[in-house]
Design an enzyme around this catalytic site. Structure first.
Site, PDB file in Angstrom:
ATOM      1  N   MET A  26       5.268   3.102  -4.270  1.00  0.00           N
ATOM      2  CA  MET A  26       5.125   3.625  -5.618  1.00  0.00           C
ATOM      3  C   MET A  26       3.781   4.302  -5.843  1.00  0.00           C
ATOM      4  O   MET A  26       3.653   5.151  -6.716  1.00  0.00           O
ATOM      5  CB  MET A  26       5.321   2.508  -6.647  1.00  0.00           C
ATOM      6  CG  MET A  26       6.735   1.961  -6.693  1.00  0.00           C
ATOM      7  SD  MET A  26       6.899   0.613  -7.890  1.00  0.00           S
ATOM      8  CE  MET A  26       6.616   1.497  -9.410  1.00  0.00           C
ATOM      9  N   VAL A  29      -3.161   1.310  -4.613  1.00  0.00           N
ATOM     10  CA  VAL A  29      -3.678   0.112  -5.268  1.00  0.00           C
ATOM     11  C   VAL A  29      -5.180   0.046  -5.025  1.00  0.00           C
ATOM     12  O   VAL A  29      -5.637   0.163  -3.882  1.00  0.00           O
ATOM     13  CB  VAL A  29      -2.993  -1.162  -4.744  1.00  0.00           C
ATOM     14  CG1 VAL A  29      -3.485  -2.382  -5.535  1.00  0.00           C
ATOM     15  CG2 VAL A  29      -1.479  -1.041  -4.853  1.00  0.00           C
ATOM     16  N   ASP A 138      12.124  -8.576  -4.842  1.00  0.00           N
ATOM     17  CA  ASP A 138      11.437  -8.173  -3.616  1.00  0.00           C
ATOM     18  C   ASP A 138      10.451  -9.249  -3.189  1.00  0.00           C
ATOM     19  O   ASP A 138       9.304  -8.958  -2.855  1.00  0.00           O
ATOM     20  CB  ASP A 138      10.722  -6.839  -3.815  1.00  0.00           C
ATOM     21  CG  ASP A 138      10.360  -6.173  -2.487  1.00  0.00           C
ATOM     22  OD1 ASP A 138      11.007  -6.487  -1.473  1.00  0.00           O
ATOM     23  OD2 ASP A 138       9.431  -5.351  -2.469  1.00  0.00           O
TER      24      ASP A 138
END
Length: 590
Positions: A26, A29, A138
């Site tokens: 996505m 981080v 997940d």
């Protein structure tokens, strides 16, 4: 942690970035620190995904639901901006390696006691997640952080509310979400998912932690072959110690209804409970504990990447000013040339707001210390830590419930006086008169006493939830803590400004990115209507000289009916704000 790349922003929102923690499907981080010195993890979304309106809506919904999760066994969602050019979310940073790193690289399979405590912590994390109507979808070793106090589950980026899953459990592109080695059979088949899917993933995670290998083999032969074995073949649990082996086997049943529930698992995994015989002490092997200590030291040594440049610039400026005559003025632009050059070359994607002071000292005792580098700007005043409001909320709930009952009784009393209730006396005594000589005076007296108590407790509660809202989102509340109390007593001003504070508190406390203010607006409208009708009622009583005139009875009936509704909505409002703040501040408030 890796150093920031040249094209990385230096700040996102009010968070100063310290380095890269990693990247996923996505986005990126980062390790970051808040204005008050708290260490957080900030996840940004890939530009391609950010340009898709459907993804933005789904991301905003996921963040809103994820904010309801956060406690002893999970990483709480602290802040987010789903409308930014590059959407981002900040979560509490968990200081420790992932379970995958511990097992695959640093130590190998965990010993028996560590496995039991790992299982207990993960089951409790699933309990907290499922209690809010979410499933993780997940759960895997790279989403489980290992800390001195126990495991922590992270990454709710793909968690969904149970009633928000589309039929078939697929994304809009038709792709099944999850990691192949830890997916459940129903997840592989693309069926509707429930909490039992996370239980299956839990069994796979525990088997991996006990043996260092996946229970259905590796994915070397391809993801499809691995998923086929998950659906059709039995797990390989060779090397898993008892009694954990039986628990894992139950979790890995092919049929969801045959797997134990989280409540049943809690009865089988409970350790260190009162009266239990489990020895207390460190739950991890000595090598892993030493690694955690090194990780903590490295984290404490992490500082603002620009701090060294600021110090070098300050030292250069001091040296130059010493060498130059005192009458020679140095251009302001030459004081910190390295910092200015860095900012010119890499402007932050999300500049900090005007009130942000990234170098501010930590305001909360549980935060990691901020960098010791001297601040480039004045330090912002510390935001007071959040406080508990549960006791005040309970007291106000009962008080407003009592006011609702009393005002409803007055409505019935005046309706009876007007002859609106068949079977009651026209003078309004009726059923009330069987127990009270003067029901009107008695109920009004009780209403006055309870109303005074409500006013005092309400103001204390209002100031405290305003303080918590400031802790959740500094700078988002328009007036000070003292103003949240005295503005109620200023003529004309109290018709609008307390409502603005209430709006701010509700917006900040609510998990939705853009919560509706319908409840606050309805309560405030009814409250103003009640005050207006009270003034009219008093004026009418002074004119006619009695409250038994038909006009006076009708006005009082309307006044008390509106008051009862306002009290009922106030009850709902305080419960909702308190609940949202309690969930949001779980793991933050003491």
């Amino acid at each position: 942690m890796e150093r920031l790349a040249p094209d990385d922003p230096r700040s996102i929102g009010g968070y100063r970035l310290l380095g890269r923690l990693g990247a996923g499907g996505m986005g990126q981080v980062y390790l970051a620190r808040s204005e008050r010195g708290r260490t957080v993890a900030v996840k940004t979304i890939q530009p391609g995904l950010a340009r898709e309106p459907h993804f933005r809506r789904r991301f905003a919904q996921e963040i809103a639901t994820a904010r309801r999760v956060g406690g002893e066994w999970t990483a709480p969602v602290l802040d987010a901006d789903t409308e930014a050019a590059t959407p981002w979310v900040a979560t509490g940073y968990i200081a420790g390696p992932t379970l995958h790193r511990v097992v695959a690289h640093d130590h190998g399979p965990l010993p028996g006691r560590s496995l039991r405590i790992l299982a207990d912590g993960l089951v409790k994390a699933l309990r907290d997640i499922h209690s809010t109507g979410l499933i993780h979808r997940d759960l895997k070793p790279s989403n489980i952080m290992i800390t001195i106090e126990g495991p922590r589950v992270i990454d709710f980026g793909i968690a969904r509310a149970l009633d928000g899953i589309t039929s078939g459990g697929l994304t809009s592109t038709g792709a099944v979400i999850g990691s192949p080695g830890f997916m459940s059979p129903e997840q592989v088949r693309g069926l509707r998912l429930g909490p039992a899917s996370d239980v299956f993933s839990l069994g796979s995670v525990l088997a991996y932690a006990a043996t260092g290998r996946l229970p259905f083999g590796t994915g070397d032969s391809g993801g499809h072959a691995l998923m086929f074995r998950i659906v059709q073949e039995e797990p390989d649990l060779e090397g898993v110690p008892e009694p954990l082996r039986g628990l894992i086997a139950d979790c890995l049943h092919k049929e969801p209804e045959q797997r134990p529930t989280v409540a049943e698992l809690l009865e089988r995994t409970g350790v260190n409970e009162p009266g239990g015989d489990e020895p207390r002490g460190p739950w991890l092997p000595a090598e892993v504990l030493a690694q955690l200590g090194r990780h903590a030291v490295a984290l404490l040594d992490s500082e603002d990447p620009d701090a060294g440049e600021r110090r070098d610039g300050a030292l250069a400026a001091k040296t130059t000013s010493t060498a130059q005559p005192t009458s020679t003025a140095r251009p302001a632009a030459a004081v910190h040339p390295p910092t200015q050059a860095a900012h010119a070359a890499h402007p932050p994607a999300h500049a900090a707001p005007p009130h942000a002071h990234p170098s501010a000292a930590p305001a909360y005792g549980w935060d990691f210390p901020a960098s010791s580098a001297p601040p480039a700007t004045p330090v912002a005043p510390a935001v007071p830590p959040p406080v508990r409001v549960r006791g005040l909320t309970t007291a106000l709930t009962w008080m407003f419930a009592g006011l609702t009952v009393l005002l409803t009784a007055l409505v019935l009393h005046h309706a009876a006086a007007l002859g609106e209730i068949p079977g009651w006396d026209d003078d309004g005594i009726g059923l009330l008169g069987r127990h009270l000589a003067d029901p009107d005076a008695a109920i009004h007296g009780a209403e006055s006493v309870l109303g005074l108590a409500v006013s005092v407790v309400w103001l204390v509660w209002f100031r405290r939830v305003r303080r918590n809202a400031e802790a959740i989102a500094p700078g988002r509340i328009r007036y000070s803590g003292a103003a949240s109390v005295w503005l109620w007593f200023v003529p004309l001003v109290n018709l609008a400004l307390p409502k603005q504070i209430a709006d701010d508190i509700y917006r900040v406390s609510h998990p939705a990115p853009r919560p509706s203010l319908a409840l606050v607006n309805a309560w405030w409208t009814l409250l103003l209507g009640y005050f207006a009708l009270s003034v009219v009622s008093e004026g009418n009583a002074n004119v006619v000289g009695t409250r038994r005139e038909p006009g006076g009875e009708a006005i009082e009936l309307a006044e008390n009916a509106v008051g009862a509704l306002a009290a009922l909505l106030a009850l709902v409002l305080i419960r909702r704000i308190s609940t949202h703040q309690s969930r949001w501040l779980t793991g933050v408030a003491r």
